[in-house]
Motif scaffolding. Structure first.
Motif, PDB file in Angstrom:
ATOM      1  N   ASP A  13      -4.571  11.157  38.347  1.00  0.00           N
ATOM      2  CA  ASP A  13      -3.682  12.259  37.984  1.00  0.00           C
ATOM      3  C   ASP A  13      -2.377  12.184  38.531  1.00  0.00           C
ATOM      4  OD1 ASP A  13      -5.792  13.789  36.746  1.00  0.00           O
ATOM      5  OD2 ASP A  13      -6.659  14.414  38.640  1.00  0.00           O
ATOM      6  N   THR A  14      -1.338  12.838  37.887  1.00  0.00           N
ATOM      7  CA  THR A  14      -0.189  12.959  38.470  1.00  0.00           C
ATOM      8  C   THR A  14       0.408  14.275  39.251  1.00  0.00           C
ATOM      9  OG1 THR A  14       0.735  11.063  36.855  1.00  0.00           O
ATOM     10  CG2 THR A  14       2.458  12.612  37.844  1.00  0.00           C
ATOM     11  N   TRP A  15       0.678  14.252  40.196  1.00  0.00           N
ATOM     12  CA  TRP A  15       1.240  15.674  40.786  1.00  0.00           C
ATOM     13  C   TRP A  15       2.371  16.285  40.078  1.00  0.00           C
ATOM     14  CZ3 TRP A  15      -0.067  18.598  45.105  1.00  0.00           C
ATOM     15  CH2 TRP A  15       0.700  19.519  45.636  1.00  0.00           C
ATOM     16  N   ASN A  16       2.057  17.586  39.831  1.00  0.00           N
ATOM     17  CA  ASN A  16       3.026  18.170  38.787  1.00  0.00           C
ATOM     18  C   ASN A  16       3.849  19.292  40.042  1.00  0.00           C
ATOM     19  OD1 ASN A  16       4.116  20.221  37.457  1.00  0.00           O
ATOM     20  ND2 ASN A  16       2.612  20.867  36.270  1.00  0.00           N
ATOM     21  N   HIS A  17       5.053  18.955  40.268  1.00  0.00           N
ATOM     22  CA  HIS A  17       5.808  19.401  41.018  1.00  0.00           C
ATOM     23  C   HIS A  17       6.389  20.807  40.284  1.00  0.00           C
ATOM     24  CE1 HIS A  17       9.059  20.572  43.909  1.00  0.00           C
ATOM     25  NE2 HIS A  17      10.281  19.988  43.122  1.00  0.00           N
ATOM     26  N   ALA A  18       6.079  21.960  41.212  1.00  0.00           N
ATOM     27  CA  ALA A  18       6.610  23.427  40.679  1.00  0.00           C
ATOM     28  C   ALA A  18       8.191  23.280  40.346  1.00  0.00           C
ATOM     29  CB  ALA A  18       6.314  24.335  41.606  1.00  0.00           C
ATOM     30  N   GLY A  19       8.757  22.620  40.849  1.00  0.00           N
ATOM     31  CA  GLY A  19      10.282  22.407  40.626  1.00  0.00           C
ATOM     32  C   GLY A  19      10.797  21.598  39.458  1.00  0.00           C
ATOM     33  N   SER A  20       9.901  20.965  38.834  1.00  0.00           N
ATOM     34  CA  SER A  20       9.985  20.278  37.467  1.00  0.00           C
ATOM     35  C   SER A  20      10.460  21.136  36.346  1.00  0.00           C
ATOM     36  CB  SER A  20       8.973  19.364  37.241  1.00  0.00           C
ATOM     37  OG  SER A  20       8.404  18.404  38.254  1.00  0.00           O
ATOM     38  N   PHE A  21      11.578  20.967  35.819  1.00  0.00           N
ATOM     39  CA  PHE A  21      12.249  21.985  34.964  1.00  0.00           C
ATOM     40  C   PHE A  21      11.228  22.004  33.511  1.00  0.00           C
ATOM     41  CE2 PHE A  21      14.690  18.190  34.445  1.00  0.00           C
ATOM     42  CZ  PHE A  21      14.519  17.895  33.217  1.00  0.00           C
ATOM     43  N   GLU A  22      10.482  21.044  33.404  1.00  0.00           N
ATOM     44  CA  GLU A  22       9.627  21.128  32.195  1.00  0.00           C
ATOM     45  C   GLU A  22       8.661  22.211  32.448  1.00  0.00           C
ATOM     46  OE1 GLU A  22      10.611  16.580  32.768  1.00  0.00           O
ATOM     47  OE2 GLU A  22      10.236  18.425  34.084  1.00  0.00           O
ATOM     48  N   ASN A  23       8.097  22.477  33.539  1.00  0.00           N
ATOM     49  CA  ASN A  23       7.244  23.538  33.648  1.00  0.00           C
ATOM     50  C   ASN A  23       7.842  25.125  33.142  1.00  0.00           C
ATOM     51  OD1 ASN A  23       4.899  22.528  35.095  1.00  0.00           O
ATOM     52  ND2 ASN A  23       6.339  22.372  36.828  1.00  0.00           N
ATOM     53  N   ALA A  24       9.202  25.073  32.900  1.00  0.00           N
ATOM     54  CA  ALA A  24       9.439  26.239  32.375  1.00  0.00           C
ATOM     55  C   ALA A  24       8.964  26.655  30.988  1.00  0.00           C
ATOM     56  CB  ALA A  24      10.928  26.563  32.619  1.00  0.00           C
ATOM     57  N   PHE A  25       8.926  25.366  30.351  1.00  0.00           N
ATOM     58  CA  PHE A  25       8.418  25.448  28.766  1.00  0.00           C
ATOM     59  C   PHE A  25       7.048  25.780  28.550  1.00  0.00           C
ATOM     60  CE2 PHE A  25      12.095  22.154  28.950  1.00  0.00           C
ATOM     61  CZ  PHE A  25      13.155  23.388  28.717  1.00  0.00           C
ATOM     62  N   TYR A  26       6.210  26.041  29.808  1.00  0.00           N
ATOM     63  CA  TYR A  26       4.840  26.523  29.660  1.00  0.00           C
ATOM     64  C   TYR A  26       4.650  27.716  30.123  1.00  0.00           C
ATOM     65  CZ  TYR A  26       4.464  21.505  28.552  1.00  0.00           C
ATOM     66  OH  TYR A  26       4.240  20.261  27.834  1.00  0.00           O
ATOM     67  N   THR A  27       5.886  28.614  30.210  1.00  0.00           N
ATOM     68  CA  THR A  27       5.641  29.971  30.680  1.00  0.00           C
ATOM     69  C   THR A  27       5.734  30.814  29.165  1.00  0.00           C
ATOM     70  OG1 THR A  27       8.054  30.145  30.381  1.00  0.00           O
ATOM     71  CG2 THR A  27       6.737  29.828  32.898  1.00  0.00           C
ATOM     72  N   ALA A  28       5.332  31.976  29.188  1.00  0.00           N
ATOM     73  CA  ALA A  28       5.175  32.866  28.461  1.00  0.00           C
ATOM     74  C   ALA A  28       6.169  32.875  27.077  1.00  0.00           C
ATOM     75  CB  ALA A  28       5.021  34.372  28.838  1.00  0.00           C
ATOM     76  N   PRO A  29       7.614  32.957  27.501  1.00  0.00           N
ATOM     77  CA  PRO A  29       8.506  32.821  26.414  1.00  0.00           C
ATOM     78  C   PRO A  29       8.448  31.846  25.393  1.00  0.00           C
ATOM     79  CG  PRO A  29       9.759  32.730  28.450  1.00  0.00           C
ATOM     80  CD  PRO A  29       8.182  32.942  28.762  1.00  0.00           C
TER      81      PRO A  29
END
Length: 896
Positions: free
Chosen positions: A96-112
């Motif tokens: 696995d690769t650690w998913n850093h909360a600050g990675s901006f890509e994570n924003a694209f997996y939010t509700a909007p």
């Protein structure tokens, strides 16, 4: 079955990793019982477990990082899942690769993004490999239509880097996945992801960065599952524009003197056609505490869950069946709807009157509707207590439950009795069910409509709760009722702000893992895809003001590390409690504040003390007593001078004592430079105190406040899929940007409120990607009004930020507004959001004549009436073709 966990993560001495999950050996999701991992090498940490697959069908797991100072941080990845039923091998290797909360890509997996913007499904069905030894999983949020992720590598099963026929991955939830048989391959295997266009049948390009590598060579009786994080593609290219306006400010031909939830649909029509992707609203919760215009303040909700009845559309409640019941109100509706501003009291009076009539006509038929039963089942936990609160508020004529003659202390069993059909009060209880049910239907309908138009809705979560509301009545232990929340002084409120809210008892909230907040987010997610955290600084520390204070300047940050009296001694400062911790009142001070009224003040409000100074008499020794005294007098210029001057005397102190410290721990009063108590000290003492003052406010608290925030924000962020934006304005601790960046919480950037104290203005081109940028907020004057406030400052802005030579125009002409809007649209920020008033500014014909009429709130005025309305109806705005096409052209071109 044996499972080996490998996680790519670089650490330093004193740091460690662990795994939590839905197994006893993984702590059953309890982070404190997570399975420790072992350091393997510079790249990997490792752990191994044995599992009986008959006991578990799906394995859920998550990695946990502990810093060298003991701070526990979960990775952002919430969806690591292994379907054990489909696996025949006896050995699973997870890389696995650690998913850093600050990675901006994570924003694209939010509700909007998941629910509104990125809803296109993959039509291409790739072939599946047989006898697979390796499962590849990767995330790629920003693909174009017809684009898919593909895989190539240095071995025959990976097509030896031949781009003519790459392995195509299949979209499975958030992940792109494929299975490959590498049993005959030579290791290490080197590979890379790429992009393939299924419509044209061509390979587009590889991801950036170095090749990826698999080192483990043994494929016998084992399955290797790789979670490779995000593809190395340009994942910060998505941009969106939004419109910000309170619901009450909307105007339509069919509303009732105030914006309504149904008007959001008209706004969505206009916003969608103009190229916007988001509608941002102020809080929409019920604020009906006094039934006066003072309830117009949207941040003092009597319930963190209930919606405000003022936003209901009566025609939709009536339907065809009871439409005739509203005919008598049409004249009043027309009158209220023609007003330039909201008449809060009249609108509420007539709407509540009409709702009671419609409730009577309904005869409880709504109780049998499936939608109501679903609504009630989902919301009973707050709805019952809210309805009982409204019943008792109206019965006793006040929302201050401390003054009720019965039920002043919340009792769940008593609330059940009030709601029982056997009790006469149940009819009134059901009325509030009826109102909240229809509000829910209307807001839910508006949100669904906005989604269909490609728009997300962004809500607003106030930092505080109303002191005399349901939440405080039901669970007072969750709040520090003995304190008031507010904000320290700033350019907009020189004496600070006192919001009157109790502060949060975070220690108590943590005991049940923030259940109240979790419920709040869950209920909010019924309608909103994103939200703004009002005053996110309050999660680091809150400005806490004593109950006997009126002005915010008497507050201090809580929690905070105090200044010890011993520190004063070490600095060579002799500590005099009476001089430093009591109001400093001398003849010179009185003459300076009161002038000719100084003698009146001495005789009426003061008494001499043994130090040759004065003390305030007992009846006037705090601001609340002073306010109460003058509230019974005629409002004259002399009385105002006396009241405000006495307020200043109360605040003329250097330190506040830490309660219970026996005079050994102190907190600085803010802005000591501006008070005579400080100015009358000798120069040497002033210099030493100022050195301690700067350390207290700007250095010693940094790590402490960071630790406070990290004990709250990660858990709250984990509780919701909504996109989170923080209002990080004001006196910002140094740790705030770092914490927000590490958690992937979007910051707020405002052109005339730079966070860098060395600059006068913030330039939109300097905005970080994970941010919301705006030229003004509801707490500020609009761009046009601000332009005229200070011509010297405006001139500097004109020459430096707009880079325009010569003299600035006296008024903000349309081309100036346009230039400011374009600067924001072309900034690198993920979101540029505009108040509607600022957008109107680009059109000389469409905009309002007087820009001062466009302001929504003035924080310096605690009694501000929130009543701004659009000056044209939405129906007309939709038809303003020239304006709309110009705006759409700007938005589309800036997002390319």
């Amino acid at each position: 079955m044996k499972i080996d966990f490998y996680i790519r993560f670089r650490t330093k001495f004193g740091e460690s990793l662990a795994i939590t999950g839905n197994l006893p050996v993984l702590g059953n999701q309890d982070v404190t019982q997570a399975l420790p991992m072992e350091f393997l090498n510079e790249e990997f940490w490792h752990a191994s477990i044995d599992l009986d697959p008959a006991l578990l069908t799906k394995l859920h797991y998550q990695y946990v990082f502990t810093t060298d100072n003991g701070e526990v941080i979960k990775e952002e990845e919430k969806f690591r899942q292994i379907d054990l039923e489909t696996i025949n091998q006896k050995h699973i290797v997870l890389i696995d690769t650690w998913n850093h909360a600050g990675s901006f890509e994570n924003a694209f997996y939010t509700a909007p993004f998941k629910e509104v913007f990125f809803t296109q499904k993959q039509n291409y069905k790739p072939k599946k490999a047989k006898g697979a030894t390796h499962f590849f999983n990767v995330k790629a949020p920003l693909l174009q239509p017809n684009e898919v992720i593909c895989l190539l590598g240095n071995t025959e099963p990976l097509n030896n880097w031949q781009t003519e026929a790459p392995i195509i991955l299949e979209k499975n939830g958030d992940w792109w996945t494929t299975a490959v048989n590498l049993s005959d391959s030579a290791f290490p295997v080197v590979y890379k992801y790429g992009v393939f266009d299924t419509k044209q049948g061509i390979f587009v390009h590889f991801e950036e960065g170095e090749n990826r590598t698999i080192h483990i060579a043994d494929c016998t009786n084992r399955l290797t599952i790789l979670h490779d994080g995000f593809t190395q593609l340009p994942n910060n290219t998505w941009k969106g524009a939004g419109i910000a306006i309170p619901v009450f400010s909307l105007r339509s031909n069919n509303s009732y003197g105030v914006g309504e939830f149904s008007d959001i649909k008209l706004l969505a029509d206009w916003a969608s056609n103009t190229g916007f992707k988001l509608i941002q609203l102020l809080p929409v919760n019920d604020t009906s505490a006094t039934m006066t215009w003072q309830d117009s303040y949207p941040y003092a909700a009597i319930s963190a869950f209930a919606l405000h009845p003022i936003y209901i559309n009566l025609s939709k409640v009536a339907g065809k069946r009871f439409a005739s019941a509203l005919k008598s109100a049409l004249k009043k509706q027309k009158q209220l709807n023609s007003l330039p501003e909201v008449d809060y009291e009249e609108v509420m009076h007539y709407k509540m009157q009409a709702l009671r009539e419609l409730y009577t006509l309904d005869e409880n038929a709504f109780l049998q509707e499936k939608e109501f039963k679903d609504f009630f089942g989902e919301n009973a936990s707050w709805l019952k207590s809210y309805a009982a609160f409204c019943l008792l508020r109206d019965k006793w004529g006040t929302s201050d439950f401390n003054k009720w003659k019965s039920h002043s202390v919340y009792n769940a069993e008593e609330v059940e009795k009030l709601a029982s059909p056997k009790n006469k009060s149940s009819k009134e209880i059901r009325f509030w069910y009826f109102v909240q049910y229809h509000l829910h239907l209307q807001l839910k309908d508006a949100a669904s409509y906005a989604h269909k138009k490609g728009l997300a809705l962004k809500g607003d979560i106030p930092i505080g709760i109303y002191r005399y509301g349901v939440d405080a009545w039901v669970a007072p232990e969750l709040y520090h009722m003995e304190n008031q929340a507010g904000a320290p002084p700033d350019d907009f409120a020189v004496k600070g702000q006192n919001w009157g809210f109790p502060t949060y008892n975070w220690k108590r909230m943590q005991e049940d893992n923030f259940e109240w907040w979790r419920q709040r987010f869950h209920q909010m997610s019924n309608y909103f895809d994103a939200f703004r955290i009002d005053h996110i600084l309050g999660f680091f520390r809150i400005w806490s003001i004593p109950l006997d204070a009126v002005e915010g300047i008497l507050g201090r940050f809580v929690p905070a590390l105090p200044v010890m009296v011993t520190e004063l001694g070490e600095k060579g400062i002799w500590f005099d409690y009476e001089r430093y911790c009591k109001p400093y009142i001398t003849d010179a001070v009185l003459d300076q504040i009161f002038g000719e009224l100084a003698e009146t003040v001495k005789t009426q409000f003061l008494q001499p003390n043994e130090n040759g100074r004065y003390n305030l008499k007992e009846g006037f020794d705090n601001q609340k007593k002073i306010e109460d005294y003058f509230s019974g007098l005629e409002e004259t210029s002399d009385n105002n001078l006396l009241k405000n001057g006495l307020f200043d005397l109360v605040t003329n102190v250097l330190f506040f004592e830490e309660p219970g410290s026996n005079r050994k721990a102190l907190h600085f009063r803010i802005s000591i430079d501006n008070i005579t108590s400080f100015q009358h000290l000798d120069e040497q003492t002033r210099a030493k105190l100022k050195e301690l003052y700067i350390d207290y406010f700007y250095h010693r608290q940094d790590e402490f406040w960071k630790h406070e925030a990290m004990g709250k924000l990660p858990a709250l962020k984990e509780a919701t899929d909504m996109l989170i934006c923080g209002e990080d304005l004001g006196m910002v601790p140094h740790s705030v940007p770092q914490v927000m960046q590490n958690l992937g919480i979007l910051s707020l950037e405002i052109q005339r409120m730079p966070k860098n104290p060395a600059t006068e203005f913030f330039h939109p081109s300097d905005a970080p990607y994970l941010s919301v940028i705006t030229p003004s907020t509801h707490d500020m004057s609009t761009v046009r009004s601000w332009w005229e406030e200070d011509s010297i400052r405006t001139q500097r802005f004109f020459n430096t930020i707009l880079e325009s030579p010569g003299e600035a125009p006296a008024q903000c002409e349309a081309w100036v507004s346009r230039a400011i809007i374009l600067q924001h649209l072309y900034s690198p920020a993920m979101w540029s959001i505009f108040q509607l008033q600022d957008l109107f500014g680009i059109n000389e014909t469409l905009r309002r004549d007087n820009p001062d009429e466009e302001r929504i709130n003035n924080p310096a005025n605690p009694k501000h009436y929130w009543r701004y309305r659009m000056h044209i109806p939405l129906e007309q705005l939709i038809k303003e073709t020239t304006f709309n096409e110009e705006l759409r052209d700007y938005i589309i071109h800036s997002n390319r």
